[in-house]
Write a protein that holds these residues in place. Structure first.
Motif, PDB file in Angstrom:
ATOM      1  N   ILE A 115       0.845  -1.193   0.000  1.00  0.00           N
ATOM      2  CA  ILE A 115       0.000   0.000   0.000  1.00  0.00           C
ATOM      3  C   ILE A 115       0.881   1.244   0.000  1.00  0.00           C
ATOM      4  O   ILE A 115       1.661   1.467   0.925  1.00  0.00           O
ATOM      5  CB  ILE A 115      -0.942   0.016   1.225  1.00  0.00           C
ATOM      6  CG1 ILE A 115      -1.857  -1.205   1.204  1.00  0.00           C
ATOM      7  CG2 ILE A 115      -1.759   1.301   1.265  1.00  0.00           C
ATOM      8  CD1 ILE A 115      -2.748  -1.315  -0.022  1.00  0.00           C
ATOM      9  N   ASN A 116       0.779   2.038  -1.040  1.00  0.00           N
ATOM     10  CA  ASN A 116       1.511   3.299  -1.136  1.00  0.00           C
ATOM     11  C   ASN A 116       0.567   4.468  -1.401  1.00  0.00           C
ATOM     12  O   ASN A 116       0.570   5.465  -0.693  1.00  0.00           O
ATOM     13  CB  ASN A 116       2.561   3.223  -2.259  1.00  0.00           C
ATOM     14  CG  ASN A 116       3.745   2.359  -1.887  1.00  0.00           C
ATOM     15  OD1 ASN A 116       4.450   2.657  -0.933  1.00  0.00           O
ATOM     16  ND2 ASN A 116       3.968   1.288  -2.640  1.00  0.00           N
ATOM     17  N   LYS A 117      -0.252   4.307  -2.419  1.00  0.00           N
ATOM     18  CA  LYS A 117      -1.124   5.392  -2.872  1.00  0.00           C
ATOM     19  C   LYS A 117      -2.085   5.851  -1.780  1.00  0.00           C
ATOM     20  O   LYS A 117      -2.341   7.049  -1.622  1.00  0.00           O
ATOM     21  CB  LYS A 117      -1.900   4.928  -4.105  1.00  0.00           C
ATOM     22  CG  LYS A 117      -2.788   5.988  -4.727  1.00  0.00           C
ATOM     23  CD  LYS A 117      -3.471   5.444  -5.978  1.00  0.00           C
ATOM     24  CE  LYS A 117      -4.399   6.491  -6.586  1.00  0.00           C
ATOM     25  NZ  LYS A 117      -5.088   5.958  -7.789  1.00  0.00           N
ATOM     26  N   HIS A 118      -2.625   4.904  -1.012  1.00  0.00           N
ATOM     27  CA  HIS A 118      -3.629   5.237  -0.004  1.00  0.00           C
ATOM     28  C   HIS A 118      -3.091   5.107   1.425  1.00  0.00           C
ATOM     29  O   HIS A 118      -3.848   4.944   2.376  1.00  0.00           O
ATOM     30  CB  HIS A 118      -4.866   4.347  -0.182  1.00  0.00           C
ATOM     31  CG  HIS A 118      -5.530   4.522  -1.513  1.00  0.00           C
ATOM     32  ND1 HIS A 118      -5.475   3.565  -2.498  1.00  0.00           N
ATOM     33  CD2 HIS A 118      -6.236   5.563  -2.027  1.00  0.00           C
ATOM     34  CE1 HIS A 118      -6.135   3.999  -3.566  1.00  0.00           C
ATOM     35  NE2 HIS A 118      -6.601   5.202  -3.310  1.00  0.00           N
ATOM     36  N   LYS A 119      -1.778   5.195   1.545  1.00  0.00           N
ATOM     37  CA  LYS A 119      -1.138   5.047   2.846  1.00  0.00           C
ATOM     38  C   LYS A 119      -1.582   6.136   3.827  1.00  0.00           C
ATOM     39  O   LYS A 119      -1.815   5.870   5.003  1.00  0.00           O
ATOM     40  CB  LYS A 119       0.375   5.084   2.661  1.00  0.00           C
ATOM     41  CG  LYS A 119       1.180   4.955   3.933  1.00  0.00           C
ATOM     42  CD  LYS A 119       2.659   4.918   3.608  1.00  0.00           C
ATOM     43  CE  LYS A 119       3.489   5.033   4.861  1.00  0.00           C
ATOM     44  NZ  LYS A 119       3.314   6.335   5.529  1.00  0.00           N
ATOM     45  N   ASP A 120      -1.712   7.379   3.341  1.00  0.00           N
ATOM     46  CA  ASP A 120      -2.095   8.486   4.224  1.00  0.00           C
ATOM     47  C   ASP A 120      -3.501   8.296   4.783  1.00  0.00           C
ATOM     48  O   ASP A 120      -3.765   8.610   5.949  1.00  0.00           O
ATOM     49  CB  ASP A 120      -2.010   9.816   3.472  1.00  0.00           C
ATOM     50  CG  ASP A 120      -0.576  10.209   3.152  1.00  0.00           C
ATOM     51  OD1 ASP A 120       0.335   9.644   3.787  1.00  0.00           O
ATOM     52  OD2 ASP A 120      -0.368  11.055   2.265  1.00  0.00           O
ATOM     53  N   ILE A 121      -4.403   7.778   3.953  1.00  0.00           N
ATOM     54  CA  ILE A 121      -5.775   7.529   4.408  1.00  0.00           C
ATOM     55  C   ILE A 121      -5.775   6.466   5.497  1.00  0.00           C
ATOM     56  O   ILE A 121      -6.446   6.592   6.522  1.00  0.00           O
ATOM     57  CB  ILE A 121      -6.667   7.082   3.230  1.00  0.00           C
ATOM     58  CG1 ILE A 121      -6.704   8.158   2.150  1.00  0.00           C
ATOM     59  CG2 ILE A 121      -8.086   6.766   3.709  1.00  0.00           C
ATOM     60  CD1 ILE A 121      -7.425   7.733   0.889  1.00  0.00           C
ATOM     61  N   LEU A 122      -4.988   5.411   5.279  1.00  0.00           N
ATOM     62  CA  LEU A 122      -4.909   4.337   6.264  1.00  0.00           C
ATOM     63  C   LEU A 122      -4.260   4.824   7.552  1.00  0.00           C
ATOM     64  O   LEU A 122      -4.724   4.502   8.652  1.00  0.00           O
ATOM     65  CB  LEU A 122      -4.123   3.156   5.685  1.00  0.00           C
ATOM     66  CG  LEU A 122      -3.988   1.927   6.585  1.00  0.00           C
ATOM     67  CD1 LEU A 122      -5.357   1.366   6.949  1.00  0.00           C
ATOM     68  CD2 LEU A 122      -3.148   0.851   5.899  1.00  0.00           C
ATOM     69  N   ASP A 123      -3.192   5.618   7.419  1.00  0.00           N
ATOM     70  CA  ASP A 123      -2.519   6.158   8.608  1.00  0.00           C
ATOM     71  C   ASP A 123      -3.488   6.958   9.468  1.00  0.00           C
ATOM     72  O   ASP A 123      -3.452   6.892  10.702  1.00  0.00           O
ATOM     73  CB  ASP A 123      -1.346   7.053   8.199  1.00  0.00           C
ATOM     74  CG  ASP A 123      -0.134   6.251   7.748  1.00  0.00           C
ATOM     75  OD1 ASP A 123      -0.119   5.032   7.985  1.00  0.00           O
ATOM     76  OD2 ASP A 123       0.784   6.852   7.160  1.00  0.00           O
ATOM     77  N   LYS A 124      -4.359   7.706   8.824  1.00  0.00           N
ATOM     78  CA  LYS A 124      -5.315   8.532   9.555  1.00  0.00           C
ATOM     79  C   LYS A 124      -6.285   7.666  10.355  1.00  0.00           C
ATOM     80  O   LYS A 124      -6.632   7.984  11.496  1.00  0.00           O
ATOM     81  CB  LYS A 124      -6.084   9.426   8.579  1.00  0.00           C
ATOM     82  CG  LYS A 124      -6.892  10.524   9.250  1.00  0.00           C
ATOM     83  CD  LYS A 124      -7.459  11.484   8.222  1.00  0.00           C
ATOM     84  CE  LYS A 124      -8.236  12.608   8.906  1.00  0.00           C
ATOM     85  NZ  LYS A 124      -8.800  13.562   7.919  1.00  0.00           N
ATOM     86  N   GLU A 125      -6.709   6.548   9.761  1.00  0.00           N
ATOM     87  CA  GLU A 125      -7.633   5.662  10.476  1.00  0.00           C
ATOM     88  C   GLU A 125      -6.930   4.893  11.594  1.00  0.00           C
ATOM     89  O   GLU A 125      -7.568   4.473  12.554  1.00  0.00           O
ATOM     90  CB  GLU A 125      -8.297   4.683   9.499  1.00  0.00           C
ATOM     91  CG  GLU A 125      -9.328   5.327   8.596  1.00  0.00           C
ATOM     92  CD  GLU A 125     -10.469   4.392   8.226  1.00  0.00           C
ATOM     93  OE1 GLU A 125     -10.396   3.188   8.531  1.00  0.00           O
ATOM     94  OE2 GLU A 125     -11.443   4.886   7.626  1.00  0.00           O
ATOM     95  N   CYS A 126      -5.624   4.713  11.456  1.00  0.00           N
ATOM     96  CA  CYS A 126      -4.868   3.961  12.469  1.00  0.00           C
ATOM     97  C   CYS A 126      -4.421   4.832  13.640  1.00  0.00           C
ATOM     98  O   CYS A 126      -3.816   4.321  14.591  1.00  0.00           O
ATOM     99  CB  CYS A 126      -3.645   3.298  11.833  1.00  0.00           C
ATOM    100  SG  CYS A 126      -4.043   1.906  10.743  1.00  0.00           S
ATOM    101  N   GLU A 127      -4.689   6.128  13.560  1.00  0.00           N
ATOM    102  CA  GLU A 127      -4.315   7.024  14.656  1.00  0.00           C
ATOM    103  C   GLU A 127      -4.982   6.571  15.954  1.00  0.00           C
ATOM    104  O   GLU A 127      -6.158   6.237  15.981  1.00  0.00           O
ATOM    105  CB  GLU A 127      -4.749   8.460  14.338  1.00  0.00           C
ATOM    106  CG  GLU A 127      -3.904   9.143  13.283  1.00  0.00           C
ATOM    107  CD  GLU A 127      -4.417  10.544  12.965  1.00  0.00           C
ATOM    108  OE1 GLU A 127      -5.452  10.938  13.549  1.00  0.00           O
ATOM    109  OE2 GLU A 127      -3.802  11.232  12.135  1.00  0.00           O
ATOM    110  N   GLY A 128      -4.204   6.559  17.015  1.00  0.00           N
ATOM    111  CA  GLY A 128      -4.749   6.174  18.310  1.00  0.00           C
ATOM    112  C   GLY A 128      -4.570   4.702  18.636  1.00  0.00           C
ATOM    113  O   GLY A 128      -4.841   4.275  19.764  1.00  0.00           O
ATOM    114  N   ILE A 129      -4.118   3.911  17.665  1.00  0.00           N
ATOM    115  CA  ILE A 129      -3.877   2.488  17.924  1.00  0.00           C
ATOM    116  C   ILE A 129      -2.436   2.324  18.400  1.00  0.00           C
ATOM    117  O   ILE A 129      -1.500   2.751  17.720  1.00  0.00           O
ATOM    118  CB  ILE A 129      -4.114   1.638  16.662  1.00  0.00           C
ATOM    119  CG1 ILE A 129      -5.546   1.825  16.156  1.00  0.00           C
ATOM    120  CG2 ILE A 129      -3.849   0.165  16.953  1.00  0.00           C
ATOM    121  CD1 ILE A 129      -5.842   1.078  14.868  1.00  0.00           C
TER     122      ILE A 129
END
Length: 331
Positions: free
Chosen positions: A189-203
């Motif tokens: 995953i590269n293209k949508h890494k930022d979107i995933l990072d945002k959802e993983c915040e707090g984990i």
């Protein structure tokens, strides 16, 4: 033969063989693939559902020792193989045969197992996962991959376990690549890494570090599919419309026993009981979203579904307009 192993095929082959060379070649292949299986394929340890890869090899200091053939990427290979192992529980030969073929190519190509050949091995296994998932999605009669993803993302308990486990692997792979500088393998995953990072915040990072694939064999609705009027909501104000409860944004994998015991709990109660246990990464993302949004509703389901939809698109190498898919509409 590249066909899936089957004793009936073998008996048929035996009848064809009339030369000693055929028998010797078969015996050699049998021993060769057994050696590959012992050295390069995961095994369970003394702890249930804990996986390891090791091979017996000579050492300068002792007569023999355990060593890992995948160097710094052993954890990635263990996660990848264990994902396949827990997915194809009744059909191990579906993935074992192609896995051994790819490992054989890797072993023969470079006995020193350099980074380039290791990348090629991961690429070949990932490609097998990609093509197998595409075939699985298209089995519903939809040849349009984008529409097949949309359709697969709203099946509730009928959702493909392979698809759900693959999402967990993609999530783990992205996080592992970000935090492990020693890896030589390119992230999926590269293209949508930022979107995933945002959802993983707090984990917490330990959730990713300690994650293992278990025999999670049941699809769980984060907001219950059929909420009971007698279930105590407490302060949980979550509400998801009936048409979105089977959406992939409201689903995760759990063990069947966990699902049957607590399937009708509301999201906050599930998080309270499960947040510290070994749950799927998708569950932890939904728990983080619940904490961030302070509720679980149609918008959070759609938001999470959109992210999962985009991960699948990137992995399956297809460009889709998520806004045209009612399974994953931007919140």
């Amino acid at each position: 033969d590249s066909a899936i192993p089957n004793e009936n095929h073998l008996i048929h082959k035996f009848k064809e063989w009339t030369k000693t060379d055929n028998i010797m070649e078969f015996a050699y292949s049998l021993l060769h693939y057994r050696a590959l299986l012992d050295s390069f394929v995961i095994k369970t340890t003394d702890t249930p559902e804990t996986w390891a890869i090791c091979r017996y090899s000579k050492s300068m200091n002792t007569s023999s020792s355990d060593s890992n053939p995948y160097k710094d990427d052993s954890s990635r290979m263990i996660l990848l193989q264990s994902m396949l192992r827990v997915t194809f529980t009744d059909q191990r030969r579906v993935f074992i045969s192609p896995l051994l073929e790819h490992i054989d190519d890797y072993y023969n190509e470079n006995i020193d197992h350099d980074n380039q050949s290791l990348q090629k091995l991961f690429d070949s296994i990932h490609e097998w996962c990609r093509s197998t998932l595409c075939k699985q999605l298209s089995n519903d009669g939809n040849n349009d991959l984008c529409q097949a993803i949309c359709s697969a993302a709203k099946k509730g308990t009928g959702t493909s376990h392979f698809l759900m486990n693959m999402l967990d692997y993609l999530i783990w792979d992205a996080e592992h690549s970000k935090n492990n500088s020693s890896t030589c393998i390119q992230p999926l995953i590269n293209k949508h890494k930022d979107i995933l990072d945002k959802e993983c915040e707090g984990i917490h990072q330990r959730i990713f570090d300690d994650f293992q694939f278990r025999y999670r064999n049941s699809i769980e609705h984060f907001f219950p599919q059929n909420p009971s009027s007698t279930t105590d909501r407490g302060e949980d104000k979550s509400e998801v419309s009936e048409e979105l409860r089977d959406n992939i944004g409201n689903l995760c994998m759990m063990t069947r026993s966990e699902n049957s015991r607590r399937g009708n709990l509301f999201p906050s109660a599930k998080v309270e009981q499960y947040s510290s246990s070994d749950q799927s990464l998708k569950f932890h993302i939904m728990a983080a979203l619940l904490k961030k949004e302070e509720t679980w509703n149609n918008n959070t389901v759609k938001k999470h579904a959109t992210t999962m939809h985009k991960l699948l698109q990137e992995f399956l190498s297809c460009e889709c307009d998520s806004s045209n898919c009612d399974a994953a509409t931007e919140a």
